[in-house]
Design an enzyme around this catalytic site. Structure first.
Site, PDB file in Angstrom:
ATOM      1  N   ASP A   1      29.602 -73.948 -24.670  1.00  0.00           N
ATOM      2  CA  ASP A   1      30.070 -75.209 -25.229  1.00  0.00           C
ATOM      3  C   ASP A   1      29.046 -76.326 -25.071  1.00  0.00           C
ATOM      4  O   ASP A   1      28.075 -76.200 -24.325  1.00  0.00           O
ATOM      5  CB  ASP A   1      31.411 -75.614 -24.592  1.00  0.00           C
ATOM      6  CG  ASP A   1      31.512 -75.272 -23.113  1.00  0.00           C
ATOM      7  OD1 ASP A   1      30.460 -75.213 -22.446  1.00  0.00           O
ATOM      8  OD2 ASP A   1      32.632 -75.062 -22.633  1.00  0.00           O
TER       9      ASP A   1
ATOM     10  N   ASN B   1      43.711 -76.312 -15.726  1.00  0.00           N
ATOM     11  CA  ASN B   1      44.827 -76.045 -16.648  1.00  0.00           C
ATOM     12  C   ASN B   1      44.679 -74.668 -17.296  1.00  0.00           C
ATOM     13  O   ASN B   1      45.366 -74.363 -18.258  1.00  0.00           O
ATOM     14  CB  ASN B   1      44.908 -77.145 -17.715  1.00  0.00           C
ATOM     15  CG  ASN B   1      43.629 -77.248 -18.535  1.00  0.00           C
ATOM     16  OD1 ASN B   1      42.731 -76.420 -18.391  1.00  0.00           O
ATOM     17  ND2 ASN B   1      43.539 -78.248 -19.392  1.00  0.00           N
TER      18      ASN B   1
ATOM     19  N   HIS C   1      41.968 -73.476 -18.799  1.00  0.00           N
ATOM     20  CA  HIS C   1      41.068 -73.363 -19.961  1.00  0.00           C
ATOM     21  C   HIS C   1      39.863 -72.478 -19.663  1.00  0.00           C
ATOM     22  O   HIS C   1      39.441 -72.343 -18.511  1.00  0.00           O
ATOM     23  CB  HIS C   1      40.644 -74.737 -20.507  1.00  0.00           C
ATOM     24  CG  HIS C   1      39.655 -75.503 -19.681  1.00  0.00           C
ATOM     25  ND1 HIS C   1      39.754 -76.851 -19.440  1.00  0.00           N
ATOM     26  CD2 HIS C   1      38.515 -75.119 -19.047  1.00  0.00           C
ATOM     27  CE1 HIS C   1      38.734 -77.262 -18.717  1.00  0.00           C
ATOM     28  NE2 HIS C   1      37.971 -76.221 -18.454  1.00  0.00           N
TER      29      HIS C   1
ATOM     30  N   GLU D   1      41.502 -75.415 -24.605  1.00  0.00           N
ATOM     31  CA  GLU D   1      42.552 -76.017 -23.792  1.00  0.00           C
ATOM     32  C   GLU D   1      43.894 -75.337 -24.096  1.00  0.00           C
ATOM     33  O   GLU D   1      44.029 -74.661 -25.133  1.00  0.00           O
ATOM     34  CB  GLU D   1      42.651 -77.511 -24.120  1.00  0.00           C
ATOM     35  CG  GLU D   1      41.372 -78.303 -23.843  1.00  0.00           C
ATOM     36  CD  GLU D   1      41.180 -78.656 -22.370  1.00  0.00           C
ATOM     37  OE1 GLU D   1      41.636 -77.896 -21.490  1.00  0.00           O
ATOM     38  OE2 GLU D   1      40.557 -79.700 -22.100  1.00  0.00           O
TER      39      GLU D   1
HETATM   40  C1  F6R Z   1      31.776 -74.961 -18.937  1.00  0.00           C
HETATM   41  C2  F6R Z   1      33.087 -74.523 -19.387  1.00  0.00           C
HETATM   42  C3  F6R Z   1      34.328 -74.875 -18.636  1.00  0.00           C
HETATM   43  C4  F6R Z   1      34.175 -74.758 -17.124  1.00  0.00           C
HETATM   44  C5  F6R Z   1      35.476 -75.158 -16.432  1.00  0.00           C
HETATM   45  C6  F6R Z   1      35.351 -75.139 -14.931  1.00  0.00           C
HETATM   46  O1  F6R Z   1      30.774 -74.513 -19.823  1.00  0.00           O
HETATM   47  O2  F6R Z   1      33.160 -73.894 -20.393  1.00  0.00           O
HETATM   48  O3  F6R Z   1      35.372 -74.024 -19.074  1.00  0.00           O
HETATM   49  O4  F6R Z   1      33.829 -73.448 -16.786  1.00  0.00           O
HETATM   50  O5  F6R Z   1      35.865 -76.439 -16.846  1.00  0.00           O
HETATM   51  O6  F6R Z   1      34.459 -76.144 -14.559  1.00  0.00           O
HETATM   52  P1  F6R Z   1      33.954 -76.274 -13.047  1.00  0.00           P
HETATM   53  O7  F6R Z   1      33.120 -75.091 -12.778  1.00  0.00           O
HETATM   54  O8  F6R Z   1      33.140 -77.556 -13.058  1.00  0.00           O
HETATM   55  O9  F6R Z   1      35.165 -76.368 -12.199  1.00  0.00           O
END
Ligand code: F6R
Length: 239
Positions: A67, A136, A138, A143
């Site tokens: 992303d 959540n 994701h 989401e």
């Molecule tokens: C990042 C991504 C997100 C993160 C997720 C967890 O490229 O796609 O799905 O993996 O938000 O983020 P952290 O590791 O910061 O808790």
């Protein structure tokens, strides 16, 4: 689905790094799907050290990231391109031309999203996809939603995701972009093998729902129960 509950973040990172190093040594021109965020930083440090020590080479590896935020200027230090360059790409022997991040510049995002899906296809698909998980549930920026997304698309970020990512924007959640370009659930599920990381108690509930609950698009990571080759690594116990 294999679930490894490690004693701490270092052990989680070690196991994940070893799996990635094994995949690259087995197939030196493999396609790695990569994630940003806090969780994989330890893995990227270990991959960088292993590369410096001659234990693995990324010279022929191709990468696709999950992303990228919308609306950031090119070269913005908060962009995921900047994150990847800093935490991994500049520290290993990869050819930067072989590293790909969704194009979140202005213009017709439908065309750019379709191009990203076509690019992944043209590389032969993802061999190993690294994922973190949001509080959540994701994955990527998919989401909770009434349905699972398919391909790369523009996604609105939930308030909880913007809050969780504020640390990368001077702790100002209003500075976190409102949307991002993300690979879809369908794109993620096409990866031949998946590695999902979850670190810290704050992720326990989301991970438990993802691996023990029903497959439900309101817990996007739960879809991984339907994939045949998933390793989950966490640094807490789950029942
Ligand atoms: C990042 C991504 C997100 C993160 C997720 C967890 O490229 O796609 O799905 O993996 O938000 O983020 P952290 O590791 O910061 O808790």
């Amino acid at each position: 689905m294999r679930i490894f509950c490690e004693k701490d973040y270092v052990s989680l990172s070690r196991r994940a790094a070893d799996i990635i190093i094994g995949a690259v040594n087995k197939k030196p021109d493999c396609v790695l799907g990569l994630a940003t965020g806090s969780t994989p930083i330890g893995v990227y440090d270990m991959l960088s050290s292993a590369c410096a020590a001659g234990k693995v080479s990324f010279a022929r590896v191709r990468t696709v990231n999950l992303d990228e935020y919308m609306g950031l200027a090119a070269g913005d230090p908060a962009s995921y391109r900047a994150f990847m360059n800093e935490h991994l790409f500049r520290r290993i022997d990869i050819d930067i031309a072989n590293t790909h991040i969704p194009d979140a510049s202005a213009g017709d995002e439908n065309i750019r999203c379709a191009r990203y899906d076509a690019l992944i296809e043209s590389l032969g698909g993802v061999d190993l996809q690294l994922l973190g998980i949001g509080r959540n549930g994701h994955i990527g920026f998919n989401e909770p939603s009434p349905y699972f997304s398919v391909g790369t698309h523009e996604a609105e970020l939930s308030q909880s995701t913007r809050r969780a990512n504020a640390a990368f924007f001077g702790n100002d959640e209003n500075a976190v972009p409102k949307s991002a370009i993300t690979m879809g659930i369908g794109s993620i599920m096409k990866a031949r093998s998946i590695l999902l990381l979850a670190s810290g108690e704050a992720k326990r509930e989301a991970l438990t729902r993802a691996v023990r609950g029903n497959v439900d698009p309101m817990v996007p990571a739960s879809v991984l129960q339907l994939h045949g080759d998933v390793s989950v690594i966490c640094d807490f116990q789950i029942d």
